[in-house]
Design a protein around this motif. Structure first.
Motif, PDB file in Angstrom:
ATOM      1  N   ARG A 228       0.883  -1.253  -0.129  1.00  0.00           N
ATOM      2  CA  ARG A 228       0.203   0.097   0.221  1.00  0.00           C
ATOM      3  C   ARG A 228       0.879   1.381  -0.209  1.00  0.00           C
ATOM      4  O   ARG A 228       0.385   2.385  -0.553  1.00  0.00           O
ATOM      5  N   GLU A 229       1.985   1.292   0.462  1.00  0.00           N
ATOM      6  CA  GLU A 229       2.711   2.261   0.590  1.00  0.00           C
ATOM      7  C   GLU A 229       4.013   2.447  -0.459  1.00  0.00           C
ATOM      8  O   GLU A 229       5.071   3.197  -0.339  1.00  0.00           O
ATOM      9  N   ASP A 230       4.010   1.389  -1.481  1.00  0.00           N
ATOM     10  CA  ASP A 230       4.782   1.357  -2.625  1.00  0.00           C
ATOM     11  C   ASP A 230       6.112   1.186  -2.200  1.00  0.00           C
ATOM     12  O   ASP A 230       6.939   1.691  -3.041  1.00  0.00           O
ATOM     13  N   VAL A 231       6.362   0.164  -1.358  1.00  0.00           N
ATOM     14  CA  VAL A 231       7.670  -0.157  -1.001  1.00  0.00           C
ATOM     15  C   VAL A 231       8.210  -1.202  -2.018  1.00  0.00           C
ATOM     16  O   VAL A 231       7.433  -2.207  -2.335  1.00  0.00           O
ATOM     17  N   ARG A 232       9.271  -1.096  -2.337  1.00  0.00           N
ATOM     18  CA  ARG A 232       9.945  -1.885  -3.328  1.00  0.00           C
ATOM     19  C   ARG A 232       9.826  -3.441  -2.923  1.00  0.00           C
ATOM     20  O   ARG A 232      10.205  -3.568  -1.721  1.00  0.00           O
ATOM     21  N   MET A 233       9.428  -4.373  -3.556  1.00  0.00           N
ATOM     22  CA  MET A 233       9.682  -5.828  -3.397  1.00  0.00           C
ATOM     23  C   MET A 233       9.772  -6.555  -4.791  1.00  0.00           C
ATOM     24  O   MET A 233       9.362  -6.192  -5.679  1.00  0.00           O
ATOM     25  N   GLY A 234      10.439  -7.611  -4.653  1.00  0.00           N
ATOM     26  CA  GLY A 234      10.769  -8.671  -5.865  1.00  0.00           C
ATOM     27  C   GLY A 234       9.443  -9.292  -5.874  1.00  0.00           C
ATOM     28  O   GLY A 234       8.613  -9.366  -5.254  1.00  0.00           O
ATOM     29  N   GLU A 235       9.703 -10.013  -6.915  1.00  0.00           N
ATOM     30  CA  GLU A 235       8.542 -11.101  -7.472  1.00  0.00           C
ATOM     31  C   GLU A 235       8.408 -12.090  -6.427  1.00  0.00           C
ATOM     32  O   GLU A 235       7.272 -12.516  -6.319  1.00  0.00           O
ATOM     33  N   PRO A 236       9.125 -12.919  -5.858  1.00  0.00           N
ATOM     34  CA  PRO A 236       8.828 -13.689  -4.797  1.00  0.00           C
ATOM     35  C   PRO A 236       7.830 -12.971  -3.633  1.00  0.00           C
ATOM     36  O   PRO A 236       6.910 -13.805  -3.361  1.00  0.00           O
ATOM     37  N   ALA A 237       8.143 -11.945  -3.249  1.00  0.00           N
ATOM     38  CA  ALA A 237       7.310 -11.383  -2.332  1.00  0.00           C
ATOM     39  C   ALA A 237       6.031 -11.119  -2.733  1.00  0.00           C
ATOM     40  O   ALA A 237       4.794 -11.219  -2.104  1.00  0.00           O
ATOM     41  N   ARG A 238       5.964 -10.368  -4.051  1.00  0.00           N
ATOM     42  CA  ARG A 238       4.715 -10.278  -4.672  1.00  0.00           C
ATOM     43  C   ARG A 238       3.953 -11.587  -4.971  1.00  0.00           C
ATOM     44  O   ARG A 238       2.686 -11.397  -4.831  1.00  0.00           O
ATOM     45  N   ALA A 239       4.532 -12.559  -5.200  1.00  0.00           N
ATOM     46  CA  ALA A 239       3.733 -13.938  -5.418  1.00  0.00           C
ATOM     47  C   ALA A 239       3.291 -14.328  -4.193  1.00  0.00           C
ATOM     48  O   ALA A 239       2.039 -14.790  -4.179  1.00  0.00           O
ATOM     49  N   GLU A 240       4.095 -14.127  -3.177  1.00  0.00           N
ATOM     50  CA  GLU A 240       3.470 -14.638  -1.604  1.00  0.00           C
ATOM     51  C   GLU A 240       2.259 -13.930  -1.358  1.00  0.00           C
ATOM     52  O   GLU A 240       1.462 -14.472  -0.633  1.00  0.00           O
ATOM     53  N   LEU A 241       2.387 -12.397  -1.650  1.00  0.00           N
ATOM     54  CA  LEU A 241       1.138 -11.759  -1.306  1.00  0.00           C
ATOM     55  C   LEU A 241      -0.203 -11.894  -2.286  1.00  0.00           C
ATOM     56  O   LEU A 241      -1.358 -12.080  -1.904  1.00  0.00           O
ATOM     57  N   ARG A 242       0.070 -12.413  -3.608  1.00  0.00           N
ATOM     58  CA  ARG A 242      -0.975 -12.611  -4.417  1.00  0.00           C
ATOM     59  C   ARG A 242      -1.311 -13.855  -4.026  1.00  0.00           C
ATOM     60  O   ARG A 242      -2.817 -14.125  -4.065  1.00  0.00           O
ATOM     61  N   ARG A 243      -0.804 -14.983  -3.449  1.00  0.00           N
ATOM     62  CA  ARG A 243      -1.428 -16.268  -3.082  1.00  0.00           C
ATOM     63  C   ARG A 243      -2.387 -15.963  -1.700  1.00  0.00           C
ATOM     64  O   ARG A 243      -3.193 -16.384  -1.458  1.00  0.00           O
ATOM     65  N   ALA A 244      -1.845 -15.234  -0.818  1.00  0.00           N
ATOM     66  CA  ALA A 244      -2.233 -14.689   0.347  1.00  0.00           C
ATOM     67  C   ALA A 244      -3.840 -13.977   0.075  1.00  0.00           C
ATOM     68  O   ALA A 244      -4.778 -14.516   0.584  1.00  0.00           O
ATOM     69  N   ARG A 245      -3.649 -13.120  -0.903  1.00  0.00           N
ATOM     70  CA  ARG A 245      -4.931 -12.504  -1.140  1.00  0.00           C
ATOM     71  C   ARG A 245      -5.859 -13.640  -1.958  1.00  0.00           C
ATOM     72  O   ARG A 245      -7.104 -13.638  -1.749  1.00  0.00           O
ATOM     73  N   ALA A 246      -5.403 -14.579  -2.698  1.00  0.00           N
ATOM     74  CA  ALA A 246      -6.221 -15.511  -3.378  1.00  0.00           C
ATOM     75  C   ALA A 246      -6.707 -16.407  -2.149  1.00  0.00           C
ATOM     76  O   ALA A 246      -8.125 -16.689  -2.364  1.00  0.00           O
ATOM     77  N   ARG A 247      -6.123 -16.885  -1.258  1.00  0.00           N
ATOM     78  CA  ARG A 247      -6.688 -17.309   0.049  1.00  0.00           C
ATOM     79  C   ARG A 247      -7.650 -16.605   0.751  1.00  0.00           C
ATOM     80  O   ARG A 247      -8.672 -17.299   0.978  1.00  0.00           O
ATOM     81  N   ALA A 248      -7.482 -15.280   0.905  1.00  0.00           N
ATOM     82  CA  ALA A 248      -8.574 -14.507   1.669  1.00  0.00           C
ATOM     83  C   ALA A 248      -9.803 -14.568   0.644  1.00  0.00           C
ATOM     84  O   ALA A 248     -10.922 -14.577   1.389  1.00  0.00           O
ATOM     85  N   ASP A 249      -9.555 -14.393  -0.601  1.00  0.00           N
ATOM     86  CA  ASP A 249     -10.869 -14.132  -1.452  1.00  0.00           C
ATOM     87  C   ASP A 249     -11.560 -15.490  -1.317  1.00  0.00           C
ATOM     88  O   ASP A 249     -12.771 -15.583  -1.548  1.00  0.00           O
ATOM     89  N   HIS A 250     -10.692 -16.754  -1.323  1.00  0.00           N
ATOM     90  CA  HIS A 250     -11.579 -18.065  -1.473  1.00  0.00           C
ATOM     91  C   HIS A 250     -12.232 -18.378  -0.229  1.00  0.00           C
ATOM     92  O   HIS A 250     -13.248 -18.791  -0.095  1.00  0.00           O
ATOM     93  N   TYR A 251     -11.791 -17.851   0.917  1.00  0.00           N
ATOM     94  CA  TYR A 251     -12.416 -17.900   2.247  1.00  0.00           C
ATOM     95  C   TYR A 251     -13.630 -17.129   1.957  1.00  0.00           C
ATOM     96  O   TYR A 251     -14.888 -17.467   2.619  1.00  0.00           O
ATOM     97  N   ALA A 252     -13.707 -15.818   1.461  1.00  0.00           N
ATOM     98  CA  ALA A 252     -14.775 -14.982   1.352  1.00  0.00           C
ATOM     99  C   ALA A 252     -16.119 -15.592   0.531  1.00  0.00           C
ATOM    100  O   ALA A 252     -17.035 -15.611   1.072  1.00  0.00           O
ATOM    101  N   ARG A 253     -15.539 -16.410  -0.379  1.00  0.00           N
ATOM    102  CA  ARG A 253     -16.311 -17.000  -1.306  1.00  0.00           C
ATOM    103  C   ARG A 253     -17.069 -18.218  -0.708  1.00  0.00           C
ATOM    104  O   ARG A 253     -18.236 -18.473  -0.976  1.00  0.00           O
ATOM    105  N   LEU A 254     -16.149 -18.978  -0.129  1.00  0.00           N
ATOM    106  CA  LEU A 254     -16.752 -20.050   0.735  1.00  0.00           C
ATOM    107  C   LEU A 254     -17.556 -19.624   1.617  1.00  0.00           C
ATOM    108  O   LEU A 254     -18.893 -20.319   1.873  1.00  0.00           O
TER     109      LEU A 254
END
Length: 340
Positions: free
Chosen positions: A41-67
């Motif tokens: 949210r604060e535009d801190v620099r991060m590499g692809e591994p960190a971005r991928a971990e965050l994407r998976r975490a958001r997908a997990r939260a979205d899946h819980y919400a749909r469930l």
């Protein structure tokens, strides 16, 4: 809520930077996802591994919400604790969820939801616990692997017919939770604190949850009365006392003041409860076998077996309750099979 609060709650010097903040957060399985979302949210620099971990975490939260949405519509269960609290977090900030917590209006609805989960997901474990004696409440936990089973927490859904399980001593099971959404969230945090060792500091996630509730329209006297009715006045007061040095309480400060007259009566109730007959302890099921789904069953069945053994037969699996060797329990199951 911002990264400055995270640095403070995780006891990290801001001069050490975001990498140290994330490193400290990895002491918890889910807290890194919150930190990563705050840094994004604060535009801190991060590499692809960190971005991928965050994407998976958001997908997990979205899946819980749909469930939660789909199961509420199809079975009547509803989400408590995690998902409602996540709704009070600022946009883009990911509240960690160790599990999806669901309360069912009855045992039939609980097993309908479990059957849906087992049918639609690669569930690997199903744990069952009975709370109380007659009548009893049922708690079921199902788990299945995350997208990356080694790096990410497994999916976990906790379902129960008792919204608030109590402590099996002075605080009883309270099956129903009915209050305004923000009050229910405070009740859920107080119930969780009931299971925290006396004097222990609240974890950072609990403090972050409270910080998201401090601007909600709590009516002090009414909120205190509801917490007292749910037998949680001491836990709510203790939690707010522990949080006060770390964050502004906002509207919760008046709630804390209103709780004071409720503390002594609740302590007396718990002392009186300790002198009465002991409450039944939870009975945890030991898995004997998974079964073909018994679609016609609305409830689990208790089956007496040799000795003091009881078998718990559910729509998705069979379990052993109490002491017995596995061979004796399986023999009793096979005898039951033969007469069906």
């Amino acid at each position: 809520m911002n990264t400055a609060l995270l640095y403070d709650l995780l006891d990290v010097d801001p001069a050490d930077g975001p990498a140290e903040l994330l490193h400290r957060a990895r002491g918890s399985r889910h807290l890194p996802h919150l930190v990563l979302s705050a840094l994004a949210r604060e535009d801190v620099r991060m590499g692809e591994p960190a971005r991928a971990e965050l994407r998976r975490a958001r997908a997990r939260a979205d899946h819980y919400a749909r469930l939660a949405h789909d199961l509420a519509r199809s079975t009547g269960v509803r989400a408590i604790h995690g998902i409602p609290l996540a709704g009070y977090y600022p946009s883009g900030l990911l509240r960690p969820q160790a599990s999806l917590d669901l309360v069912a209006p009855g045992e039939a609805a609980l097993w309908q939801a479990v059957v849906r989960l087992v049918t639609d997901h690669p569930v690997e474990t199903i744990d069952v616990t009975l709370l109380g004696d007659r009548p009893h409440h049922t708690a079921v936990t199902v788990r299945w692997p995350a997208e990356d089973p080694l790096l990410d927490p497994w999916y976990r859904v906790d379902l129960t017919t008792a919204a608030l399980p109590g402590d099996h001593a002075g605080v009883p099971v309270r099956p129903y939770l009915v209050a305004d959404d923000h009050v229910e969230c405070l009740i859920a945090l107080a119930e969780a604190h009931l299971h925290t060792p006396a004097g222990a500091e609240p974890d950072p996630l609990t403090l972050l949850d409270l910080s998201c509730l401090t601007r909600q329209p709590f009516e002090p006297a009414e909120t205190a009365a509801v917490l007292a009715a749910y037998r949680l006045a001491p836990e709510a007061a203790a939690l707010l006392d522990l949080a006060a040095p770390r964050l502004p309480l906002g509207t919760l400060a008046a709630v804390r003041t209103a709780l004071t007259p409720e503390l002594a009566p609740e302590h007396r109730r718990r002392t009186d409860a300790a002198t009465t007959a002991p409450r039944p302890t939870p009975r945890h099921g030991t898995l004997l076998r998974r079964t073909v789904i018994r679609h016609t069953w609305d409830e689990a069945r208790l089956l007496p077996a040799p000795g003091s053994t009881t078998l718990l037969l559910t729509p998705v699996a069979d379990y052993l309750l109490g002491p017995a060797d596995r061979t004796t329990a399986l023999a009793a199951l096979h005898a039951w099979d033969a007469v069906q």
